[in-house]
Design a protein around this motif. Structure first.
Motif, PDB file in Angstrom:
ATOM      1  N   ALA A 244       0.863  -1.202   0.007  1.00 35.69           N
ATOM      2  CA  ALA A 244       0.079   0.072  -0.013  1.00 35.69           C
ATOM      3  C   ALA A 244       0.837   1.117  -0.252  1.00 35.69           C
ATOM      4  O   ALA A 244       0.632   2.224  -0.631  1.00 35.69           O
ATOM      5  CB  ALA A 244      -0.863   0.027   1.287  1.00 35.69           C
ATOM      6  N   VAL A 245       1.885   1.266   0.603  1.00 36.61           N
ATOM      7  CA  VAL A 245       2.818   2.457   0.849  1.00 36.61           C
ATOM      8  C   VAL A 245       3.472   2.354  -0.581  1.00 36.61           C
ATOM      9  O   VAL A 245       3.816   3.636  -1.118  1.00 36.61           O
ATOM     10  CB  VAL A 245       3.784   2.315   1.890  1.00 36.61           C
ATOM     11  CG1 VAL A 245       5.014   3.363   1.928  1.00 36.61           C
ATOM     12  CG2 VAL A 245       3.227   2.181   3.378  1.00 36.61           C
ATOM     13  N   VAL A 246       3.769   1.379  -1.221  1.00 36.44           N
ATOM     14  CA  VAL A 246       4.755   1.504  -2.403  1.00 36.44           C
ATOM     15  C   VAL A 246       3.785   2.057  -3.417  1.00 36.44           C
ATOM     16  O   VAL A 246       4.151   2.982  -4.176  1.00 36.44           O
ATOM     17  CB  VAL A 246       5.228   0.021  -2.754  1.00 36.44           C
ATOM     18  CG1 VAL A 246       5.706   0.108  -4.368  1.00 36.44           C
ATOM     19  CG2 VAL A 246       6.367  -0.314  -1.790  1.00 36.44           C
ATOM     20  N   PHE A 247       2.596   1.665  -3.617  1.00 34.99           N
ATOM     21  CA  PHE A 247       1.499   2.184  -4.388  1.00 34.99           C
ATOM     22  C   PHE A 247       1.175   3.642  -4.414  1.00 34.99           C
ATOM     23  O   PHE A 247       1.271   4.404  -5.633  1.00 34.99           O
ATOM     24  CB  PHE A 247       0.303   1.186  -4.472  1.00 34.99           C
ATOM     25  CG  PHE A 247       0.584  -0.022  -5.256  1.00 34.99           C
ATOM     26  CD1 PHE A 247       1.237  -0.448  -6.063  1.00 34.99           C
ATOM     27  CD2 PHE A 247       0.076  -1.323  -4.443  1.00 34.99           C
ATOM     28  CE1 PHE A 247       1.441  -1.738  -6.855  1.00 34.99           C
ATOM     29  CE2 PHE A 247       0.139  -2.537  -4.877  1.00 34.99           C
ATOM     30  CZ  PHE A 247       0.862  -2.896  -6.207  1.00 34.99           C
ATOM     31  N   ALA A 248       1.187   3.894  -3.014  1.00 33.66           N
ATOM     32  CA  ALA A 248       0.946   5.229  -2.933  1.00 33.66           C
ATOM     33  C   ALA A 248       1.945   6.466  -3.323  1.00 33.66           C
ATOM     34  O   ALA A 248       1.817   7.261  -3.835  1.00 33.66           O
ATOM     35  CB  ALA A 248       0.604   5.379  -1.185  1.00 33.66           C
ATOM     36  N   ALA A 249       3.184   5.727  -2.885  1.00 26.89           N
ATOM     37  CA  ALA A 249       4.382   6.641  -3.257  1.00 26.89           C
ATOM     38  C   ALA A 249       4.487   6.570  -4.826  1.00 26.89           C
ATOM     39  O   ALA A 249       4.906   7.598  -5.383  1.00 26.89           O
ATOM     40  CB  ALA A 249       5.793   5.698  -2.661  1.00 26.89           C
ATOM     41  N   ASN A 250       3.892   5.620  -5.548  1.00 29.11           N
ATOM     42  CA  ASN A 250       3.988   5.762  -6.979  1.00 29.11           C
ATOM     43  C   ASN A 250       2.656   6.541  -7.543  1.00 29.11           C
ATOM     44  O   ASN A 250       2.266   6.192  -8.880  1.00 29.11           O
ATOM     45  CB  ASN A 250       3.972   4.579  -7.644  1.00 29.11           C
ATOM     46  CG  ASN A 250       5.705   3.920  -7.435  1.00 29.11           C
ATOM     47  OD1 ASN A 250       6.615   4.391  -8.269  1.00 29.11           O
ATOM     48  ND2 ASN A 250       5.890   3.448  -6.458  1.00 29.11           N
ATOM     49  N   ARG A 251       1.685   6.892  -6.565  1.00 33.21           N
ATOM     50  CA  ARG A 251       0.610   7.655  -7.030  1.00 33.21           C
ATOM     51  C   ARG A 251      -0.514   6.688  -7.639  1.00 33.21           C
ATOM     52  O   ARG A 251      -1.362   6.938  -8.379  1.00 33.21           O
ATOM     53  CB  ARG A 251       0.931   8.841  -7.924  1.00 33.21           C
ATOM     54  CG  ARG A 251       1.647  10.130  -7.045  1.00 33.21           C
ATOM     55  CD  ARG A 251       1.642  11.120  -8.126  1.00 33.21           C
ATOM     56  NE  ARG A 251       2.570  12.080  -7.288  1.00 33.21           N
ATOM     57  CZ  ARG A 251       1.939  12.959  -6.581  1.00 33.21           C
ATOM     58  NH1 ARG A 251       0.688  13.008  -6.256  1.00 33.21           N
ATOM     59  NH2 ARG A 251       2.829  14.113  -6.019  1.00 33.21           N
ATOM     60  N   GLN A 252      -0.254   5.281  -7.092  1.00 37.88           N
ATOM     61  CA  GLN A 252      -1.285   4.149  -7.635  1.00 37.88           C
ATOM     62  C   GLN A 252      -2.464   4.458  -6.521  1.00 37.88           C
ATOM     63  O   GLN A 252      -2.367   3.209  -6.084  1.00 37.88           O
ATOM     64  CB  GLN A 252      -0.621   3.116  -8.044  1.00 37.88           C
ATOM     65  CG  GLN A 252       0.485   3.138  -9.117  1.00 37.88           C
ATOM     66  CD  GLN A 252      -0.033   3.592 -10.559  1.00 37.88           C
ATOM     67  OE1 GLN A 252      -1.096   2.883 -10.693  1.00 37.88           O
ATOM     68  NE2 GLN A 252       0.726   4.048 -11.303  1.00 37.88           N
ATOM     69  N   TRP A 253      -3.346   5.360  -6.491  1.00 40.67           N
ATOM     70  CA  TRP A 253      -4.347   5.303  -5.637  1.00 40.67           C
ATOM     71  C   TRP A 253      -5.212   4.114  -5.305  1.00 40.67           C
ATOM     72  O   TRP A 253      -5.656   3.593  -4.284  1.00 40.67           O
ATOM     73  CB  TRP A 253      -4.800   6.616  -5.428  1.00 40.67           C
ATOM     74  CG  TRP A 253      -3.948   7.758  -5.366  1.00 40.67           C
ATOM     75  CD1 TRP A 253      -3.818   8.420  -6.477  1.00 40.67           C
ATOM     76  CD2 TRP A 253      -3.096   8.000  -4.309  1.00 40.67           C
ATOM     77  NE1 TRP A 253      -2.752   9.590  -6.132  1.00 40.67           N
ATOM     78  CE2 TRP A 253      -2.296   9.398  -5.022  1.00 40.67           C
ATOM     79  CE3 TRP A 253      -2.930   7.713  -3.159  1.00 40.67           C
ATOM     80  CZ2 TRP A 253      -1.364   9.953  -4.184  1.00 40.67           C
ATOM     81  CZ3 TRP A 253      -1.951   8.177  -2.353  1.00 40.67           C
ATOM     82  CH2 TRP A 253      -1.259   9.458  -2.818  1.00 40.67           C
TER      83      TRP A 253
END
Length: 458
Positions: A37-46
Motif C-alpha cells: 500500500a505504501v509502495v503504490f501510494a508513493a507511485n501515486r497508484q491510489w
C-alpha cells in the motif's frame, strides 16, 4: 498412561499452537499488504494502494480475534476476505502481461491448504467449500488471461519486483501450511487411525517401572504403554493416548493392556524372584465406566489363571464422571475377587474426603508435581505431609510417584510414605530388563542361586 490429563494438556497445547500460527500468519499478511500500500501510494497508484488496505485491515482484525481466542471467527472472516480480495485483484489489477506474469493467483493454493487443515481440525462444509473453490480459482487464473473490462494493470516497473516478492511470500506460506499438514498427519487423527493396526501387528509394548518399599526392595511395578512404530520409531504416549481417547479407542487399547498385564503376571507366577510382585495398570475413565468392564476383568483374570491380588488398577479422580454410586459398585465387584485399586494423581482432580470413604481404594498415589514441590518450598512440604498423614489415617498405602532425587526420597520416607516410584529407583524398561533388575537385586544376598534364578526369570 493417564489419558484424561494427557488429553486435556495435549488439546490445550495444540490449541495454543494453532492460535499462535494464525496470529503470525495474520500479522505477516497485514505487514506485507501495508508495505505494498505504501509502495503504490508513493507511485501515486491510489486504486492499488486502497485495494492493499483491504488485506491489511483483514490481517489486523484476524490477529486481534486470534489473540482474543476467537479462532473460528478468524477463519471464516480471513478465508472469505482473502478469497474475495485475490479474485478481485487478479481480475482488476494483476493481469497477465508479456513482461511480467500474474502471480497473485498463487495465494489460492495457500488458501486451499489452509481450508483443508481447518477441515481436519474441525469438520466443516464451509472449509471444504473454500478448499474446492480456491483450487478451481487457481486453475482458472493460471490457465487463461481472465480480466474485467476496464482493468488497470499494475505498472511494469512495479510488477517486475512484485513478481518475485509475491511468489516468494506465497511459497513461504505454502511451505508453512505443508509443514502444518505433516504435523496433522502424525497427530492426532492419523495416529488414531493406525492404532488398531498397531495392536494387531504387535507394535504396542509394556514397559515396567519399579515400585519400592521403605527398604528399597522392589515390591511391584507399574506397566506403562509404549508404541514402537515401524516408520516413526517410538511414538510418545503424550501423542497416541490423547488421540486414542479422542477417537474412542481407549477401551480397545486398555483391553490390550489388561491382557498383556495378566499374561505377565501368569509368567511371573512360577518364578520365585517375581511371583510376589504386584503389577499396576492405568485404566481410563472411558474404559472403566463402560458397561461390562468388571466382567471383562474377571474373565481375563480367569483366562490367564493369575492371582487377582497381584493386579492393581490405577484410576484417576476423573473416573467419577460416571457417578460415584456406579463407580463404587463396579469397584466393589472387582474388589470381592481380590483386585485392588490405587487412586492416581491424587490432588489434581476432584479430591474429596467424602468419596474416599465410599470407594474401596487400597492405595493413594501422590502426584509427581507435589513430590517435586515438597523440597522446593515450605508450603509444598506441608501439603505433602498432610496428604501422607491423611492417607495413613484412612489406612491407605501411600505411594509417591515421580521421585527423582535422594532429597525427595529422604523427605518422603521420613514423612511416612510407604512406597516409592520414579527415576531415582529406575526408569520404565522392557520386561526382560526389569526382570533382570529384580533378580539381580535379590541375588545380592543369595549369590549362590544366581544361575537358577536367572534361568527361572527368562
Amino acid at each position: 498412561m493417564k489419558p484424561s490429563k494427557q488429553l486435556e494438556m495435549s488439546a490445550d497445547k495444540r490449541l495454543r499452537r494453532v492460535t499462535f500460527a494464525y496470529q503470525t500468519a495474520s500479522l505477516v499478511v497485514a505487514l506485507f499488504s501495508l508495505f505494498w500500500a505504501v509502495v503504490f501510494a508513493a507511485n501515486r497508484q491510489w486504486g492499488l494502494a486502497i485495494a492493499e488496505l483491504f488485506p491489511t485491515i483483514t490481517g489486523v482484525v484476524g490477529f486481534v480475534l486470534a489473540r482474543a481466542g476467537r479462532l473460528d471467527a478468524v477463519l471464516v472472516i480471513a478465508e472469505l476476505a482473502f478469497f474475495i480480495f485475490i479474485t478481485g485483484f487478479c481480475l482488476w489489477f494483476d493481469t497477465n502481461m508479456a513482461d511480467a506474469p500474474r502471480v497473485t493467483h498463487l495465494f489460492f493454493l495457500t488458501l486451499a491448504v489452509m481450508g483443508y487443515l481447518n477441515h481436519m481440525r474441525r469438520r466443516s462444509v464451509f472449509q471444504m467449500a473454500i478448499t474446492g473453490a480456491s483450487l478451481i480459482a487457481f486453475v482458472v487464473f493460471a490457465s487463461c488471461n481472465l480480466q474485467l473490462p476496464g482493468a488497470q494493470p499494475i505498472p511494469v516497473s512495479i510488477r517486475q519486483i512484485g513478481v518475485w516478492l509475491n511468489a516468494s511470500l506465497s511459497t513461504a506460506l505454502l511451505w508453512g501450511m505443508i509443514c502444518a499438514l505433516q504435523r496433522e498427519f502424525v497427530n492426532p487423527s492419523a495416529v488414531a487411525r493406525e492404532l488398531p493396526a498397531a495392536i494387531r501387528n504387535g507394535q504396542l509394548q509394556l514397559f515396567y517401572q519399579p515400585q519400592t518399599d521403605l527398604n528399597g526392595v522392589i515390591v511391584g511395578a507399574e506397566a506403562l504403554l509404549r508404541w514402537n512404530h515401524p516408520k516413526r520409531g517410538w511414538v510418545s504416549p503424550d501423542i497416541f493416548i490423547p488421540a486414542a481417547e479422542t477417537a474412542g479407542l481407549m477401551p480397545t487399547v486398555g483391553g490390550w493392556v489388561l491382557k498383556a498385564a495378566c499374561e505377565t503376571l501368569a509368567a511371573w507366577k512360577a518364578q520365585p524372584a517375581l511371583c510376589d510382585l504386584t503389577l499396576a495398570i492405568n485404566v481410563s475413565p472411558s474404559q472403566f465406566n463402560r458397561d461390562g468392564f468388571a466382567e471383562l476383568v474377571q474373565e481375563t483374570v480367569s483366562l490367564y489363571g493369575i492371582d487377582p491380588t497381584k493386579l492393581k488398577l490405577e484410576l484417576t479422580e476423573n473416573v467419577l464422571i460416571g457417578g460415584i454410586e456406579a463407580v463404587a459398585e463396579r469397584m466393589n465387584i472387582l474388589r470381592t475377587i481380590g483386585i485392588s485399586f490405587a487412586l492416581d494423581d491424587f490432588g489434581t482432580g476432584y479430591s474429596s474426603l467424602s468419596y474416599l470413604r465410599r470407594l474401596p481404594v487400597y492405595q493413594l498415589k501422590i502426584d509427581r508435581s507435589f513430590v517435586q514441590g515438597a523440597v522446593e518450598s515450605p508450603q509444598g512440604a506441608a501439603l505433602v505431609r498432610n496428604i501422607i498423614r491423611m492417607g495413613r489415617d484412612l489406612d491407605f498405602i501411600v505411594l509417591a510417584e515421580g521421585v527423582e532425587t535422594a532429597a525427595q526420597h529422604l523427605f518422603l520416607r521420613d514423612g511416612g510414605c510407604h512406597q516409592f516410584q520414579g527415576y531415582y529407583f529406575g526408569r520404565p524398561v522392557p520386561i526382560g530388563t526389569f526382570q533382570l533388575q529384580v533378580v539381580s537385586a535379590e541375588l545380592v544376598t543369595t549369590p549362590h542361586t544366581l544361575q537358577a534364578r536367572i534361568t527361572a526369570a527368562f
